[in-house]
Design an enzyme around this catalytic site. Structure first.
Site, PDB file in Angstrom:
ATOM      1  N   HIS A  29      38.338  31.950  33.379  1.00 24.88           N
ATOM      2  CA  HIS A  29      38.408  33.411  33.439  1.00 24.88           C
ATOM      3  C   HIS A  29      39.785  33.807  32.885  1.00 24.88           C
ATOM      4  CE1 HIS A  29      38.948  37.344  35.439  1.00 24.88           C
ATOM      5  NE2 HIS A  29      37.648  37.372  35.600  1.00 24.88           N
ATOM      6  N   ASP A  85      41.514  27.612  40.560  1.00 24.19           N
ATOM      7  CA  ASP A  85      40.957  28.954  40.715  1.00 24.19           C
ATOM      8  C   ASP A  85      39.638  28.803  41.468  1.00 24.19           C
ATOM      9  OD1 ASP A  85      39.525  31.270  40.440  1.00 24.19           O
ATOM     10  OD2 ASP A  85      39.977  31.568  38.305  1.00 24.19           O
ATOM     11  N   GLN A 112      35.084  31.537  42.303  1.00 22.54           N
ATOM     12  CA  GLN A 112      33.619  31.438  42.280  1.00 22.54           C
ATOM     13  C   GLN A 112      33.098  30.272  43.111  1.00 22.54           C
ATOM     14  OE1 GLN A 112      31.571  33.616  40.951  1.00 22.54           O
ATOM     15  NE2 GLN A 112      33.040  34.852  39.810  1.00 22.54           N
ATOM     16  N   LYS A 170      34.654  38.388  46.748  1.00 21.74           N
ATOM     17  CA  LYS A 170      33.565  37.534  46.259  1.00 21.74           C
ATOM     18  C   LYS A 170      32.978  36.679  47.381  1.00 21.74           C
ATOM     19  CE  LYS A 170      35.481  37.103  41.627  1.00 21.74           C
ATOM     20  NZ  LYS A 170      34.797  38.119  40.825  1.00 21.74           N
ATOM     21  N   CYS A 229      34.921  38.285  31.173  1.00 17.96           N
ATOM     22  CA  CYS A 229      36.359  37.950  31.186  1.00 17.96           C
ATOM     23  C   CYS A 229      36.578  36.481  30.832  1.00 17.96           C
ATOM     24  CB  CYS A 229      37.006  38.275  32.533  1.00 17.96           C
ATOM     25  SG  CYS A 229      36.866  39.997  32.975  1.00 17.96           S
TER      26      CYS A 229
END
Ligand code: 7TS
Length: 417
Positions: free
Chosen positions: A134, A211, A214, A237, A375
């Site tokens: 991302h 990261d 997700q 999220k 993104c």
């Protein structure tokens, strides 16, 4: 053509999706005259009532600023805020709450880390990211690289959307200072073999940044088992409110890093001669924080903790498997991202249809997806597409909703492709 009424698999023990859906008030509405089918969870997921209630109760009964008040409300607010930090610590299995920094979300967390590591970087140093990142895990590194003379190098991916481990190994060397990579791809759903990457990067002395934006909506990471140095995620999220997220950071590195922003709370003592920093984690938390949002995220974690996580993951995989079997029912449809390890994310294109038209036409049927570059422009470049249509599922989605998505796509394909 596959029959959409094909037999369902048996319900998964311990997982009552109808009961779960009742916990999410927003899901029971109509949109454009049709029952809402919310398949844009990758962008932001919906909130269970317990999260809304926790924030409402916080404002009704305990709001005040934190770490300041010589009064009861101040104590209540501080306790609620710090209890939420402890919930995040337990959720990530971090060793200490000193290692949990509140941020506005993943983006701010990654900017904090990139800026904090800048003093360690010098010309010729290398920062490895991947082709599937991302922008939030590319751009902050580019900005820091520009300042320091370091280079940002992308790990290649394979056509099915997995990290190319040969590319990774060929990029690793003694100049590798940072490995910053996503646990799960937002645009493809690929689950990366993070533990393996971290182990190999550490052998070269690199600092490892994950990261997790997700990943956390689908499974629980363990930062100690992963042995990463940093792990970032966003509350919104993972069924919590917007405006807050968290960064796990290894204590020794956080101690060494300069503060990210200056202001109240992050100092020990201020004078015009010399200002000193507060202890961890407060050194990185300048200004009044998002208190109600922290409380809301804590409630979201409590909510997840009372679910049968294994059953939830099985149910999600069933949604993905169901979607995969239906792809052939839509002529010209192809999936972008077919890694062997995936969370339920389906990026796709349909010959003759623009992704944004697919999104608009599905919306008219009450079905919410996201279209565009997600993104992740370098990833779109890799696939040679301007964007994709993406259906991203959460544990509250049903097999019937998967069927409805494909019925909707069949209709669009018949009318427009
Ligand atoms: N990293 C990943 C892997 C993401 O998917 C996102 C947001 C971010 C970082 C940034 O998170 P934020 O909360 O700070 O904005 N991803 C998406 C998406 O896929 N659709 O909308 C936002």
């Amino acid at each position: 053509m596959t029959d959409l009424s094909m037999a369902r698999t048996a319900p998964i023990a311990g997982f009552d999706v109808a009961a779960i859906r009742r916990d999410f008030p927003i899901l029971s509405q109509q949109v454009n005259g049709k029952p809402l089918i919310y398949l844009d969870n990758g962008a932001s997921s919906q909130k269970p009532e317990v999260v809304l209630d926790a924030m409402d109760r916080y404002y009704r009964e305990m709001h005040s600023n934190v770490h300041r008040g010589a009064h009861t409300l101040g104590d209540r607010a501080t306790t609620a805020f710090e209890d939420a930090r402890e919930k995040v610590r337990a959720f990530l299995n971090a060793g200490s709450t000193r290692e949990i920094i509140w941020t506005r979300g993943t983006t701010e967390a990654l900017n904090l880390v990139a800026n904090g590591l800048a003093p360690r970087l010098k010309p010729g140093d290398e920062i490895l990211v991947s082709q599937m990142e991302h922008h939030a895990n590319i751009v902050p590194w580019q900005m820091v690289a520009e300042r320091t003379g370091a280079k940002v190098l992308p790990i290649q991916i394979t056509p099915n959307g997995e990290l190319d481990l040969d590319s990774f190994r060929s990029l690793l060397n003694e100049r590798t200072r940072v490995l910053a990579v996503t646990h799960v791809s937002n645009a493809l759903g690929t689950v990366n073999p993070i533990a393996q990457l971290i182990e190999q990067a550490k052998a070269y002395g690199a600092i490892t940044v994950v990261d997790g934006a997700q990943a956390v909506p689908h499974f629980q990471p363990d930062v100690q088992a992963l042995d990463c140095d940093f792990y970032a995620f966003s509350s919104h999220k993972v069924f919590g409110p917007t405006g807050i997220g968290a960064l796990y950071g290894r204590e020794s590195l956080l101690e060494e890093m300069p503060p990210y922003q200056g202001g109240g709370e992050m100092i020990e003592r201020v004078s015009f001669e010399r200002t000193t920093w507060n202890i961890l984690p407060y050194k990185f938390e300048a200004g009044t924080p998002a208190i109600a949002e922290a409380v809301g995220l804590g409630a979201a974690i409590d909510y997840l903790n009372q679910l049968d996580r294994a059953a939830m993951e099985a149910a999600e995989l069933e949604l993905l498997a169901r979607a995969n079997t239906l792809v052939e029912t839509v002529p010209g449809m192809s999936i972008i991202g077919t890694a062997s390890q995936k969370v339920p994310v389906l990026s796709f294109k349909i010959d003759g249809l623009h992704p944004s038209d697919i999104g608009t036409l599905l919306d008219q049927q009450g079905i919410a997806i996201r279209t565009g570059h997600h993104c992740a422009m370098p990833l779109m470049d890799f696939y040679g597409v301007p964007g994709t249509a993406r259906a991203s599922f959460a544990f509250y989605n049903t097999l019937e909703e998967v069927d409805q998505l494909f019925a909707g796509l069949q209709k669009i394909q018949r009318l427009f492709a």
